[in-house]
Design a protein around this motif. Sequence first.
Motif, PDB file in Angstrom:
ATOM      1  N   SER A 130      40.202   2.228  52.113  1.00 19.58           N
ATOM      2  CA  SER A 130      39.699   1.617  53.662  1.00 19.58           C
ATOM      3  C   SER A 130      40.436   0.424  53.848  1.00 19.58           C
ATOM      4  N   PRO A 131      40.633   0.169  54.755  1.00 19.27           N
ATOM      5  CA  PRO A 131      40.789  -1.767  54.658  1.00 19.27           C
ATOM      6  C   PRO A 131      39.257  -2.426  54.625  1.00 19.27           C
ATOM      7  N   SER A 151      32.854  14.933  59.727  1.00 21.68           N
ATOM      8  CA  SER A 151      31.843  14.788  58.885  1.00 21.68           C
ATOM      9  C   SER A 151      32.156  16.488  57.288  1.00 21.68           C
ATOM     10  N   GLY A 152      32.417  17.668  58.639  1.00 20.06           N
ATOM     11  CA  GLY A 152      31.888  18.993  57.835  1.00 20.06           C
ATOM     12  C   GLY A 152      32.974  19.350  57.418  1.00 20.06           C
ATOM     13  N   ALA A 210      41.336   6.836  63.330  1.00 17.46           N
ATOM     14  CA  ALA A 210      40.646   6.000  62.861  1.00 17.46           C
ATOM     15  C   ALA A 210      39.855   6.103  62.340  1.00 17.46           C
ATOM     16  N   GLY A 211      39.738   6.569  60.890  1.00 11.53           N
ATOM     17  CA  GLY A 211      38.422   6.692  60.104  1.00 11.53           C
ATOM     18  C   GLY A 211      37.620   7.431  60.192  1.00 11.53           C
ATOM     19  N   VAL A 212      36.879   8.023  59.428  1.00 16.46           N
ATOM     20  CA  VAL A 212      36.137   9.210  58.975  1.00 16.46           C
ATOM     21  C   VAL A 212      34.506   8.723  59.636  1.00 16.46           C
ATOM     22  N   ASP A 213      33.781   9.369  59.611  1.00 15.94           N
ATOM     23  CA  ASP A 213      32.677   9.792  60.637  1.00 15.94           C
ATOM     24  C   ASP A 213      31.850   8.896  59.283  1.00 15.94           C
ATOM     25  N   GLN A 214      31.168   7.531  59.473  1.00 16.81           N
ATOM     26  CA  GLN A 214      30.129   7.171  58.767  1.00 16.81           C
ATOM     27  C   GLN A 214      28.829   7.578  57.713  1.00 16.81           C
ATOM     28  N   ARG A 215      28.218   9.256  58.252  1.00 21.30           N
ATOM     29  CA  ARG A 215      27.416   9.155  57.826  1.00 21.30           C
ATOM     30  C   ARG A 215      27.983  10.115  56.838  1.00 21.30           C
ATOM     31  N   PHE A 216      28.972  10.160  56.259  1.00 17.26           N
ATOM     32  CA  PHE A 216      29.739  11.386  55.307  1.00 17.26           C
ATOM     33  C   PHE A 216      29.697  10.199  54.086  1.00 17.26           C
ATOM     34  N   LEU A 217      30.164   9.338  54.426  1.00 23.05           N
ATOM     35  CA  LEU A 217      30.229   8.108  53.262  1.00 23.05           C
ATOM     36  C   LEU A 217      29.052   7.454  53.503  1.00 23.05           C
ATOM     37  N   GLU A 218      27.738   7.346  53.411  1.00 23.26           N
ATOM     38  CA  GLU A 218      26.744   7.211  53.484  1.00 23.26           C
ATOM     39  C   GLU A 218      26.242   7.793  52.950  1.00 23.26           C
ATOM     40  N   ARG A 219      26.386   9.137  53.059  1.00 22.87           N
ATOM     41  CA  ARG A 219      25.416  10.414  52.517  1.00 22.87           C
ATOM     42  C   ARG A 219      25.720  10.757  50.752  1.00 22.87           C
TER      43      ARG A 219
END
Length: 264
Positions: free
Chosen positions: A84-85, A64-65, A113-122
Amino acid sequence: MKVHVIPLFPDLVRQGLSEGVVSRAFNEGKANLDLVNPRDFAEDKHQTVDDKPFGGADGMLMMSGPLEKALSSIEEPGEIVYLSPRGDRWDHETCVKWAASKPAVTLICGRYAGVDQRFLERHKVREVSIGDYVLSGGELPALVLVDSLVRQLPGVLGNEQSAIHDSFSGGLLEAPQFTRPREDVWGWVVPEVLTNGNHQKIEEFKLHMSVLYTLRNRPDLLSESKPIPVVKALKYGLGLSDVELKSCGLRRTWLKDKYEQYKD
Ligand SMILES: C[S@@+](CC[C@H](N)C(=O)[O-])C[C@H]1O[C@@H](n2cnc3c(N)ncnc32)[C@H](O)[C@@H]1O
Protein backbone atom coordinates in the motif's frame (compact mmCIF):
# COMPACT_ATOMS: atom_id res chain seq x y z
CA MET A 1 10.98 -18.96 3.40
CA LYS A 2 7.36 -19.60 2.39
CA VAL A 3 6.03 -16.80 0.22
CA HIS A 4 2.25 -16.59 -0.16
CA VAL A 5 0.88 -13.95 -2.50
CA ILE A 6 -2.82 -13.03 -2.72
CA PRO A 7 -3.26 -11.26 -6.09
CA LEU A 8 -6.23 -10.76 -8.43
CA PHE A 9 -3.76 -11.17 -11.31
CA PRO A 10 -1.62 -14.20 -10.32
CA ASP A 11 -0.12 -14.50 -13.82
CA LEU A 12 1.56 -11.11 -13.38
CA VAL A 13 3.29 -12.41 -10.26
CA ARG A 14 4.08 -15.83 -11.73
CA GLN A 15 5.61 -14.32 -14.86
CA GLY A 16 7.57 -11.77 -12.86
CA LEU A 17 9.25 -14.59 -10.94
CA SER A 18 9.84 -16.91 -13.86
CA GLU A 19 13.38 -15.82 -14.81
CA GLY A 20 16.80 -15.39 -13.22
CA VAL A 21 18.20 -16.13 -9.76
CA VAL A 22 14.90 -15.80 -7.94
CA SER A 23 13.17 -18.26 -10.24
CA ARG A 24 16.08 -20.68 -9.71
CA ALA A 25 15.76 -20.29 -5.94
CA PHE A 26 12.11 -21.36 -6.12
CA ASN A 27 12.91 -24.26 -8.46
CA GLU A 28 15.65 -25.47 -6.12
CA GLY A 29 13.36 -25.27 -3.08
CA LYS A 30 15.30 -22.49 -1.32
CA ALA A 31 11.97 -20.68 -1.09
CA ASN A 32 8.38 -21.75 -1.80
CA LEU A 33 5.89 -19.71 -3.79
CA ASP A 34 2.13 -20.06 -3.34
CA LEU A 35 -0.39 -17.90 -5.24
CA VAL A 36 -3.94 -17.62 -3.91
CA ASN A 37 -6.49 -15.74 -6.03
CA PRO A 38 -9.32 -14.16 -3.98
CA ARG A 39 -11.58 -14.50 -7.00
CA ASP A 40 -11.55 -18.28 -6.49
CA PHE A 41 -13.33 -17.62 -3.16
CA ALA A 42 -16.06 -15.31 -4.50
CA GLU A 43 -19.55 -16.61 -3.89
CA ASP A 44 -21.61 -15.39 -6.86
CA LYS A 45 -21.57 -16.68 -10.41
CA HIS A 46 -19.75 -13.54 -11.63
CA GLN A 47 -16.95 -14.16 -9.08
CA THR A 48 -17.33 -10.63 -7.72
CA VAL A 49 -14.51 -9.43 -5.46
CA ASP A 50 -15.19 -5.67 -5.35
CA ASP A 51 -17.96 -3.25 -4.47
CA LYS A 52 -18.63 0.49 -4.20
CA PRO A 53 -17.13 2.27 -1.18
CA PHE A 54 -19.44 3.71 1.44
CA GLY A 55 -19.41 7.49 1.62
CA GLY A 56 -19.55 8.04 -2.10
CA ALA A 57 -15.80 7.92 -2.88
CA ASP A 58 -14.59 7.16 -6.42
CA GLY A 59 -13.85 3.67 -7.72
CA MET A 60 -14.38 0.25 -6.22
CA LEU A 61 -12.93 -1.51 -3.17
CA MET A 62 -11.90 -5.12 -2.65
CA MET A 63 -14.45 -6.74 -0.33
CA SER A 64 -13.27 -8.49 2.78
CA GLY A 65 -15.24 -11.74 2.19
CA PRO A 66 -13.12 -13.26 -0.63
CA LEU A 67 -9.93 -11.93 0.98
CA GLU A 68 -10.84 -13.53 4.33
CA LYS A 69 -11.37 -16.89 2.68
CA ALA A 70 -8.20 -16.60 0.62
CA LEU A 71 -6.22 -15.82 3.76
CA SER A 72 -7.75 -18.59 5.84
CA SER A 73 -6.87 -21.11 3.10
CA ILE A 74 -3.21 -20.49 3.99
CA GLU A 75 -2.04 -22.71 6.84
CA GLU A 76 0.94 -20.67 8.06
CA PRO A 77 0.67 -17.13 6.70
CA GLY A 78 3.54 -15.74 8.83
CA GLU A 79 3.91 -11.95 8.52
CA ILE A 80 0.81 -10.63 6.76
CA VAL A 81 1.51 -7.62 4.54
CA TYR A 82 -0.78 -5.37 2.52
CA LEU A 83 1.15 -3.60 -0.25
CA SER A 84 0.00 0.00 0.00
CA PRO A 85 1.23 3.51 -0.76
CA ARG A 86 0.23 4.37 2.83
CA GLY A 87 2.64 1.84 4.30
CA ASP A 88 6.14 1.92 5.79
CA ARG A 89 8.73 2.36 3.05
CA TRP A 90 10.46 -0.91 2.05
CA ASP A 91 14.21 -0.67 2.43
CA HIS A 92 17.37 -2.76 2.53
CA GLU A 93 17.55 -2.93 6.32
CA THR A 94 14.01 -4.26 6.73
CA CYS A 95 14.52 -6.65 3.83
CA VAL A 96 17.69 -8.19 5.33
CA LYS A 97 16.03 -8.44 8.76
CA TRP A 98 12.93 -10.17 7.38
CA ALA A 99 14.93 -12.56 5.18
CA ALA A 100 16.84 -13.69 8.28
CA SER A 101 13.90 -13.92 10.66
CA LYS A 102 10.59 -14.62 8.92
CA PRO A 103 9.85 -18.22 7.96
CA ALA A 104 6.74 -17.13 6.02
CA VAL A 105 5.22 -13.98 4.55
CA THR A 106 1.81 -13.41 2.99
CA LEU A 107 1.55 -10.49 0.59
CA ILE A 108 -1.88 -9.07 -0.16
CA CYS A 109 -2.11 -7.20 -3.44
CA GLY A 110 -4.73 -4.49 -3.64
CA ARG A 111 -6.51 -3.45 -6.84
CA TYR A 112 -9.05 -0.73 -7.65
CA ALA A 113 -9.08 1.92 -4.86
CA GLY A 114 -7.80 -0.54 -2.26
CA VAL A 115 -9.19 -2.91 0.37
CA ASP A 116 -11.96 -2.75 3.01
CA GLN A 117 -10.13 -1.44 6.11
CA ARG A 118 -11.87 -3.89 8.47
CA PHE A 119 -10.07 -6.82 6.86
CA LEU A 120 -6.70 -5.12 7.43
CA GLU A 121 -7.50 -4.27 11.07
CA ARG A 122 -8.87 -7.73 11.90
CA HIS A 123 -5.62 -9.38 10.91
CA LYS A 124 -3.26 -6.63 12.15
CA VAL A 125 -1.90 -6.44 8.64
CA ARG A 126 1.33 -4.52 8.19
CA GLU A 127 1.18 -1.98 5.35
CA VAL A 128 4.31 -1.72 3.18
CA SER A 129 4.96 0.79 0.40
CA ILE A 130 7.60 0.56 -2.32
CA GLY A 131 7.69 4.33 -2.84
CA ASP A 132 5.80 7.57 -2.94
CA TYR A 133 3.73 7.00 -6.07
CA VAL A 134 0.56 5.08 -6.85
CA LEU A 135 0.50 1.96 -9.01
CA SER A 136 -2.62 0.27 -10.38
CA GLY A 137 -2.20 -2.84 -8.27
CA GLY A 138 -0.14 -4.56 -5.60
CA GLU A 139 1.28 -7.24 -7.90
CA LEU A 140 4.37 -5.24 -8.94
CA PRO A 141 5.11 -4.14 -5.35
CA ALA A 142 4.72 -7.79 -4.26
CA LEU A 143 7.29 -8.78 -6.90
CA VAL A 144 9.66 -6.15 -5.51
CA LEU A 145 9.36 -7.59 -2.00
CA VAL A 146 9.67 -11.21 -3.12
CA ASP A 147 12.70 -10.57 -5.34
CA SER A 148 14.53 -8.49 -2.74
CA LEU A 149 13.77 -10.99 0.07
CA VAL A 150 14.58 -14.17 -1.83
CA ARG A 151 17.98 -12.90 -3.06
CA GLN A 152 18.94 -12.42 0.60
CA LEU A 153 18.22 -16.06 1.52
CA PRO A 154 21.26 -18.29 2.16
CA GLY A 155 22.65 -19.93 -0.98
CA VAL A 156 20.50 -18.00 -3.46
CA LEU A 157 23.31 -15.82 -4.78
CA GLY A 158 26.47 -17.69 -5.72
CA ASN A 159 29.91 -16.34 -4.75
CA GLU A 160 30.21 -14.64 -8.09
CA GLN A 161 27.12 -12.58 -7.29
CA SER A 162 27.76 -12.07 -3.60
CA ALA A 163 25.69 -9.24 -2.17
CA ILE A 164 28.39 -7.85 0.11
CA HIS A 165 29.40 -5.07 -2.27
CA ASP A 166 25.81 -4.33 -3.30
CA SER A 167 24.51 -0.86 -2.61
CA PHE A 168 23.25 -0.33 0.97
CA SER A 169 24.99 -3.47 2.33
CA GLY A 170 27.59 -1.52 4.30
CA GLY A 171 25.46 1.61 4.46
CA LEU A 172 27.05 2.88 1.23
CA LEU A 173 26.29 2.77 -2.50
CA GLU A 174 28.20 0.41 -4.76
CA ALA A 175 31.46 1.53 -6.40
CA PRO A 176 31.61 1.82 -10.24
CA GLN A 177 32.44 -1.39 -12.08
CA PHE A 178 34.06 -2.12 -15.42
CA THR A 179 34.52 -5.07 -17.74
CA ARG A 180 36.68 -5.73 -20.81
CA PRO A 181 38.12 -4.07 -22.85
CA ARG A 182 40.55 -2.10 -20.66
CA GLU A 183 40.26 0.76 -23.12
CA ASP A 184 37.13 0.93 -25.23
CA VAL A 185 36.87 2.17 -28.82
CA TRP A 186 35.93 5.63 -27.53
CA GLY A 187 39.24 5.82 -25.61
CA TRP A 188 37.69 5.49 -22.12
CA VAL A 189 39.97 3.53 -19.78
CA VAL A 190 39.43 1.26 -16.80
CA PRO A 191 41.10 2.70 -13.63
CA GLU A 192 44.61 1.23 -13.49
CA VAL A 193 44.28 -0.15 -9.94
CA LEU A 194 41.49 -2.54 -11.01
CA THR A 195 43.67 -4.18 -13.64
CA ASN A 196 46.83 -5.00 -11.67
CA GLY A 197 45.54 -7.84 -9.44
CA ASN A 198 46.49 -6.23 -6.10
CA HIS A 199 43.44 -7.17 -4.03
CA GLN A 200 44.18 -4.84 -1.15
CA LYS A 201 44.43 -1.88 -3.52
CA ILE A 202 41.29 -2.99 -5.33
CA GLU A 203 39.33 -3.11 -2.05
CA GLU A 204 40.72 0.33 -1.19
CA PHE A 205 39.50 1.68 -4.54
CA LYS A 206 36.05 0.16 -4.02
CA LEU A 207 35.67 1.59 -0.53
CA HIS A 208 36.76 5.11 -1.51
CA MET A 209 34.56 5.06 -4.61
CA SER A 210 31.59 3.82 -2.57
CA VAL A 211 32.07 6.76 -0.22
CA LEU A 212 32.35 9.23 -3.12
CA TYR A 213 29.29 7.86 -4.94
CA THR A 214 27.30 7.95 -1.70
CA LEU A 215 28.44 11.50 -0.99
CA ARG A 216 27.42 12.55 -4.49
CA ASN A 217 24.16 10.59 -4.93
CA ARG A 218 22.82 9.94 -1.43
CA PRO A 219 24.51 12.13 1.19
CA ASP A 220 21.58 11.32 3.52
CA LEU A 221 23.02 7.79 3.91
CA LEU A 222 26.36 9.10 5.18
CA SER A 223 24.81 10.87 8.12
CA GLU A 224 22.88 7.75 9.12
CA SER A 225 25.77 5.31 9.22
CA LYS A 226 28.96 4.99 11.27
CA PRO A 227 31.69 7.64 10.78
CA ILE A 228 32.80 7.46 7.16
CA PRO A 229 36.28 8.54 5.98
CA VAL A 230 34.97 11.13 3.52
CA VAL A 231 38.12 13.27 3.48
CA LYS A 232 40.31 10.22 2.80
CA ALA A 233 38.03 9.22 -0.09
CA LEU A 234 38.10 12.75 -1.54
CA LYS A 235 41.93 12.78 -1.36
CA TYR A 236 42.00 9.37 -3.04
CA GLY A 237 39.73 10.63 -5.81
CA LEU A 238 41.92 13.68 -6.36
CA GLY A 239 44.88 11.31 -6.79
CA LEU A 240 43.29 9.60 -9.81
CA SER A 241 44.14 10.70 -13.34
CA ASP A 242 41.69 12.74 -15.42
CA VAL A 243 40.92 9.79 -17.70
CA GLU A 244 40.24 7.55 -14.69
CA LEU A 245 37.98 10.15 -13.10
CA LYS A 246 36.11 10.52 -16.39
CA SER A 247 35.42 6.77 -16.53
CA CYS A 248 34.18 6.91 -12.94
CA GLY A 249 31.93 9.86 -13.76
CA LEU A 250 33.60 12.09 -11.16
CA ARG A 251 34.63 15.69 -11.76
CA ARG A 252 37.85 17.06 -10.28
CA THR A 253 36.17 20.42 -9.54
CA TRP A 254 33.47 18.64 -7.53
CA LEU A 255 36.11 16.67 -5.59
CA LYS A 256 38.02 19.88 -4.84
CA ASP A 257 34.87 21.73 -3.69
CA LYS A 258 33.85 18.84 -1.44
CA TYR A 259 37.40 18.54 -0.09
CA GLU A 260 37.34 22.24 0.90
CA GLN A 261 33.96 21.71 2.54
CA TYR A 262 34.91 18.58 4.54
CA LYS A 263 38.64 18.97 5.27
CA ASP A 264 38.20 20.54 8.74
C1 LIG B 1 -4.72 2.29 -7.35
S1 LIG B 1 -3.92 1.67 -5.93
C2 LIG B 1 -4.93 2.27 -4.63
C3 LIG B 1 -4.33 3.44 -3.95
C4 LIG B 1 -5.15 3.94 -2.77
N1 LIG B 1 -6.39 4.48 -3.19
C5 LIG B 1 -4.36 5.04 -2.04
O1 LIG B 1 -4.46 6.19 -2.43
O2 LIG B 1 -3.61 4.70 -1.10
C6 LIG B 1 -4.30 -0.04 -6.01
C7 LIG B 1 -3.36 -0.92 -5.23
O3 LIG B 1 -2.05 -0.83 -5.74
C8 LIG B 1 -1.12 -1.12 -4.72
N2 LIG B 1 -0.14 -0.03 -4.68
C9 LIG B 1 -0.17 1.11 -5.41
N3 LIG B 1 0.88 1.88 -5.18
C10 LIG B 1 1.65 1.22 -4.28
C11 LIG B 1 2.88 1.52 -3.63
N4 LIG B 1 3.53 2.66 -3.86
N5 LIG B 1 3.39 0.61 -2.79
C12 LIG B 1 2.74 -0.55 -2.53
N6 LIG B 1 1.55 -0.87 -3.11
C13 LIG B 1 1.01 0.00 -3.97
C14 LIG B 1 -1.91 -1.28 -3.42
O4 LIG B 1 -2.06 -2.65 -3.15
C15 LIG B 1 -3.23 -0.62 -3.76
O5 LIG B 1 -4.30 -1.16 -3.03
